[in-house]
Design an enzyme around this catalytic site. Structure first.
Site, mmCIF file in Angstrom:
data_model
loop_
_atom_site.group_PDB
_atom_site.id
_atom_site.type_symbol
_atom_site.label_atom_id
_atom_site.label_comp_id
_atom_site.label_asym_id
_atom_site.label_seq_id
_atom_site.Cartn_x
_atom_site.Cartn_y
_atom_site.Cartn_z
ATOM 1 N N SER A 143 0.899 -1.787 0.035
ATOM 2 C CA SER A 143 -0.399 0.176 0.393
ATOM 3 C C SER A 143 0.914 1.379 -0.014
ATOM 4 O O SER A 143 1.953 1.947 -0.701
ATOM 5 C CB SER A 143 -1.204 -0.203 1.498
ATOM 6 O OG SER A 143 -2.107 0.811 0.613
ATOM 7 N N ASP A 297 -10.103 -3.515 -5.626
ATOM 8 C CA ASP A 297 -9.001 -2.480 -5.123
ATOM 9 C C ASP A 297 -9.058 -0.917 -5.277
ATOM 10 O O ASP A 297 -8.864 -1.553 -6.240
ATOM 11 C CB ASP A 297 -7.897 -3.082 -4.330
ATOM 12 C CG ASP A 297 -6.216 -2.210 -3.625
ATOM 13 O OD1 ASP A 297 -7.659 -1.601 -3.202
ATOM 14 O OD2 ASP A 297 -5.773 -2.585 -3.620
ATOM 15 N N HIS A 327 -8.250 -4.900 -1.039
ATOM 16 C CA HIS A 327 -7.207 -4.003 -0.530
ATOM 17 C C HIS A 327 -6.555 -4.739 0.866
ATOM 18 O O HIS A 327 -7.261 -4.941 1.926
ATOM 19 C CB HIS A 327 -6.971 -2.912 -1.058
ATOM 20 C CG HIS A 327 -6.011 -1.896 -0.505
ATOM 21 N ND1 HIS A 327 -5.122 -1.503 -0.901
ATOM 22 C CD2 HIS A 327 -5.546 -1.435 1.175
ATOM 23 C CE1 HIS A 327 -4.084 -1.225 -0.777
ATOM 24 N NE2 HIS A 327 -4.341 -0.940 1.084
#
Length: 357
Positions: A143, A297, A327
């Site tokens: 991320s 995501d 995610h």
């Protein structure tokens, strides 16, 4: 967190950070790995050193945690599990970095911390001290940490003081640009867990500025600084996304923002914050990459476009697209939130590292 902020009790991110604090675990060694909390270049890190005989010089992984540059900690149970497994299964030295968070620290503080640790660790004396093979070092992150890993890999290419070259980069559902927050993945997954479009907009805006005006402009995708039109082809998903990700969406170029929010934040155009905006000449020199994207995501298209741009620049890329994933899926490794999906994704990543690092 929203209610607490509205009532003036605490900042929104401070409220979310309370959740992450519940997951913190101490640095605990086991029969396979010695774990210590220390500092590299005055930045806190959690260091994992394998206990078994190396049989030669070891691999090493510099790991940067996620959390939208505002949350997260190397000491969270989920990250401790990931980095411990990397160290144990690859017999690798792992440096998991606790960079500064926003607020109060904004770009480029987070990047500067992870870059400082990376540059320190890549010194020949430091590598030798930890028994690391200078030809087998990798940067990795998920991320926001994937964003930082990609940015560090790029920046190291430009630094004449760094002689050690990275062998690989691992980018796990990375955030890679903030100019177009209306990509197909942002539209398809605007309200899906664990990362909604609104939360991602908040993360990006907090990374850059405390100004609500910037957040409002980003929410409406009207925040592109004037004079940045030459960069928009790098984000034109009609070229860089496969057909199944483009779907039936119609392309709309992001709109220029008002003079205030857009002009005041050059970080929007800085490859240290937005690695997807790097030139092809810069991408061409990067090491091989393993890149994970998840179907459900908002950041799916950032990763997919970066994989396509890296390939176009001649960089070997293994793009693993998980059609059943969301995610943060790789963090679900232990009860009560354990998922076979998380273990499968981590196993796939470890398999690639075994073969390529």
């Amino acid at each position: 967190s929203e209610a607490a902020e509205l009532l003036g009790l605490m900042h929104y991110m401070e409220g979310l950070r309370l959740i992450t604090l519940l997951e913190l675990v101490p640095a605990t060694s086991d029969e396979n790995v010695t774990v210590t909390d220390t500092e590299f270049s005055n930045v806190p890190v959690r260091l994992y050193l394998p206990r078994r005989a190396p049989g030669g010089l070891r691999r090493a992984v510099l790991y940067f945690h996620g959390g939208g540059w505002c949350l997260g900690d190397a000491g969270m149970h989920s990250y401790d599990l990931v980095t411990r497994r990397i160290s144990n299964e690859l017999n690798a030295v792992v440096v998991s970095v606790n960079y500064r968070l926003a607020p109060p620290h904004r770009f480029p503080a987070q990047f500067e911390d992870v870059y400082s640790v990376s540059k320190f660790f890549l010194q020949s004396t430091v590598l030798s001290r930890h028994g690391v093979d200078p030809a087998r070092v990798c940067v990795a992150g998920d991320s926001a940490g994937g964003n930082l890993a990609a940015a560090v890999a790029q920046q190291l290419l430009e630094d004449p003081e760094v002689q050690t070259k990275l062998k690989a980069q691992v980018l796990i559902y990375p955030a890679l640009q903030a100019l177009d927050l209306n990509l197909p993945s942002y539209r398809d997954n605007a309200n899906k867990p664990l990362l909604s479009r609104a939360l991602m907009v908040r993360f990006w805006s907090e990374y850059f500025s405390p100004e609500p005006a910037l957040r409002e402009a980003m929410a409406s995708n009207r925040h592109v600084p004037a004079g940045s039109g030459h960069l928009l082809p790098l984000l034109d998903w009609r070229r860089w996304l496969p057909a199944e990700m483009r779907g039936a969406h119609a392309y709309r170029s992001p709109a220029a923002g008002s003079a205030g929010p857009a002009r005041g934040h050059p970080a929007l155009l800085d490859p240290r914050a937005a690695p997807l905006l790097a030139s092809e000449a810069r991408l061409r020199r990067l090491p091989p990459a393993w890149l994970l994207t998840c179907e459900h995501d908002v950041l799916r298209d950032d990763g997919a476009m970066y994989a396509a741009r890296l390939r176009a620049a001649g960089v070997p890329v293994t793009h693993h697209h998980a059609r059943d994933a969301f995610h943060g899926a790789l963090s679900f490794l232990s009860p009560p939130f354990q998922l076979a999906l998380g273990h499968r994704l981590l196993d796939t990543c470890l398999r690639w590292l075994r073969e390529n690092l």
